[in-house]
Design a protein around this motif. Structure first.
Motif, PDB file in Angstrom:
ATOM      1  N   VAL A  79       0.752  -1.249   0.025  1.00 40.79           N
ATOM      2  CA  VAL A  79      -0.022  -0.118   0.020  1.00 40.79           C
ATOM      3  C   VAL A  79       0.748   1.159   0.189  1.00 40.79           C
ATOM      4  CG1 VAL A  79      -1.921   1.227   1.312  1.00 40.79           C
ATOM      5  CG2 VAL A  79      -2.001  -1.147   1.259  1.00 40.79           C
ATOM      6  N   ALA A  80       0.445   2.080  -0.796  1.00 43.68           N
ATOM      7  CA  ALA A  80       1.189   3.425  -0.853  1.00 43.68           C
ATOM      8  C   ALA A  80       0.392   4.602  -0.356  1.00 43.68           C
ATOM      9  CB  ALA A  80       1.691   3.807  -2.211  1.00 43.68           C
ATOM     10  N   TRP A  81       0.663   4.655   1.074  1.00 46.83           N
ATOM     11  CA  TRP A  81      -0.075   5.703   1.811  1.00 46.83           C
ATOM     12  C   TRP A  81       0.228   7.012   1.504  1.00 46.83           C
ATOM     13  CZ3 TRP A  81      -4.382   4.052   3.892  1.00 46.83           C
ATOM     14  CH2 TRP A  81      -4.446   2.895   4.569  1.00 46.83           C
ATOM     15  N   SER A  82       1.356   7.225   0.916  1.00 49.80           N
ATOM     16  CA  SER A  82       2.028   8.448   0.584  1.00 49.80           C
ATOM     17  C   SER A  82       1.148   9.105  -0.868  1.00 49.80           C
ATOM     18  CB  SER A  82       3.593   8.512  -0.014  1.00 49.80           C
ATOM     19  OG  SER A  82       3.613   7.519  -1.107  1.00 49.80           O
ATOM     20  N   ASN A  83       0.229   8.212  -1.239  1.00 50.14           N
ATOM     21  CA  ASN A  83      -0.488   8.734  -2.256  1.00 50.14           C
ATOM     22  C   ASN A  83      -1.255   9.887  -1.757  1.00 50.14           C
ATOM     23  OD1 ASN A  83       0.742   7.130  -4.359  1.00 50.14           O
ATOM     24  ND2 ASN A  83      -1.226   5.732  -4.628  1.00 50.14           N
ATOM     25  N   LEU A  84      -1.931   9.695  -0.554  1.00 51.69           N
ATOM     26  CA  LEU A  84      -2.812  10.576  -0.006  1.00 51.69           C
ATOM     27  C   LEU A  84      -2.259  11.813   0.330  1.00 51.69           C
ATOM     28  CD1 LEU A  84      -4.908   8.042   2.233  1.00 51.69           C
ATOM     29  CD2 LEU A  84      -5.619   8.924  -0.057  1.00 51.69           C
ATOM     30  N   SER A  85      -1.059  11.598   0.831  1.00 54.50           N
ATOM     31  CA  SER A  85      -0.367  13.015   1.290  1.00 54.50           C
ATOM     32  C   SER A  85       0.108  13.887   0.121  1.00 54.50           C
ATOM     33  CB  SER A  85       0.646  12.765   2.023  1.00 54.50           C
ATOM     34  OG  SER A  85       1.783  12.070   1.450  1.00 54.50           O
ATOM     35  N   ALA A  87      -1.605  13.649  -3.080  1.00 51.81           N
ATOM     36  CA  ALA A  87      -2.740  14.327  -3.386  1.00 51.81           C
ATOM     37  C   ALA A  87      -3.081  15.594  -2.898  1.00 51.81           C
ATOM     38  CB  ALA A  87      -3.741  13.236  -3.891  1.00 51.81           C
ATOM     39  N   TRP A  88      -3.117  15.417  -1.618  1.00 46.90           N
ATOM     40  CA  TRP A  88      -3.435  16.645  -0.727  1.00 46.90           C
ATOM     41  C   TRP A  88      -2.555  17.818  -1.107  1.00 46.90           C
ATOM     42  CZ3 TRP A  88      -7.583  16.752   2.098  1.00 46.90           C
ATOM     43  CH2 TRP A  88      -7.741  17.576   2.945  1.00 46.90           C
ATOM     44  N   SER A  89      -1.400  17.525  -0.848  1.00 43.32           N
ATOM     45  CA  SER A  89      -0.362  18.644  -1.135  1.00 43.32           C
ATOM     46  C   SER A  89       0.051  19.345  -2.430  1.00 43.32           C
ATOM     47  CB  SER A  89       0.848  18.501  -0.358  1.00 43.32           C
ATOM     48  OG  SER A  89       1.687  17.383  -0.944  1.00 43.32           O
ATOM     49  N   VAL A  93      -6.058  19.092  -3.160  1.00 42.40           N
ATOM     50  CA  VAL A  93      -7.346  18.454  -2.991  1.00 42.40           C
ATOM     51  C   VAL A  93      -8.076  19.268  -1.814  1.00 42.40           C
ATOM     52  CG1 VAL A  93      -8.411  16.367  -2.276  1.00 42.40           C
ATOM     53  CG2 VAL A  93      -6.674  16.251  -3.917  1.00 42.40           C
ATOM     54  N   GLY A  94      -7.411  19.532  -0.733  1.00 40.67           N
ATOM     55  CA  GLY A  94      -7.749  20.390   0.330  1.00 40.67           C
ATOM     56  C   GLY A  94      -8.659  21.606   0.004  1.00 40.67           C
ATOM     57  N   ARG A  95      -8.216  22.209  -1.173  1.00 37.24           N
ATOM     58  CA  ARG A  95      -8.794  23.483  -1.405  1.00 37.24           C
ATOM     59  C   ARG A  95     -10.068  22.935  -2.183  1.00 37.24           C
ATOM     60  NH1 ARG A  95      -5.601  27.268  -5.324  1.00 37.24           N
ATOM     61  NH2 ARG A  95      -3.930  26.541  -3.820  1.00 37.24           N
TER      62      ARG A  95
END
Length: 95
Positions: A79-85, A87-89, A93-95
């Protein structure tokens, strides 16, 4: 009409507006069959509805190369949990 037999309904055998009368609903085997069929349909619809959401979550944490090479494999290389961070940065995505 030949062969047609008319029957009178008793006061307890009143149609309930559905396919079954109140006497039919009072029978244990009919009630069990219909309730279990309704439960099975509910579970089936929930699984069908959750399928795309689970697939989206799986795609979000699967490494990109694994998704491109073998999209139906669950997690062949982890699993690549870094994909989420990422995408966020980087994609904001947060905007």
């Amino acid at each position: 009409m030949i062969g047609v037999r008319l029957t009178r309904r008793g006061k307890d055998d009143v149609a309930t507006g559905g396919l079954l009368s109140s006497n039919d609903w009072a029978r244990r085997d009919v009630k069990w069959f219909l309730r279990s069929t309704q439960g099975l349909l509910l579970v089936l619809l929930v699984l069908i509805g959750l399928g795309p959401v689970v697939w989206l979550a799986k795609g979000a944490v699967t490494p990109t190369i694994d998704t491109l090479r073998n999209p139906l494999a669950l997690f062949p290389h982890g699993v690549a949990w870094s994909n989420l961070s990422d995408a966020w940065s980087s994609v904001n995505v947060g905007r």
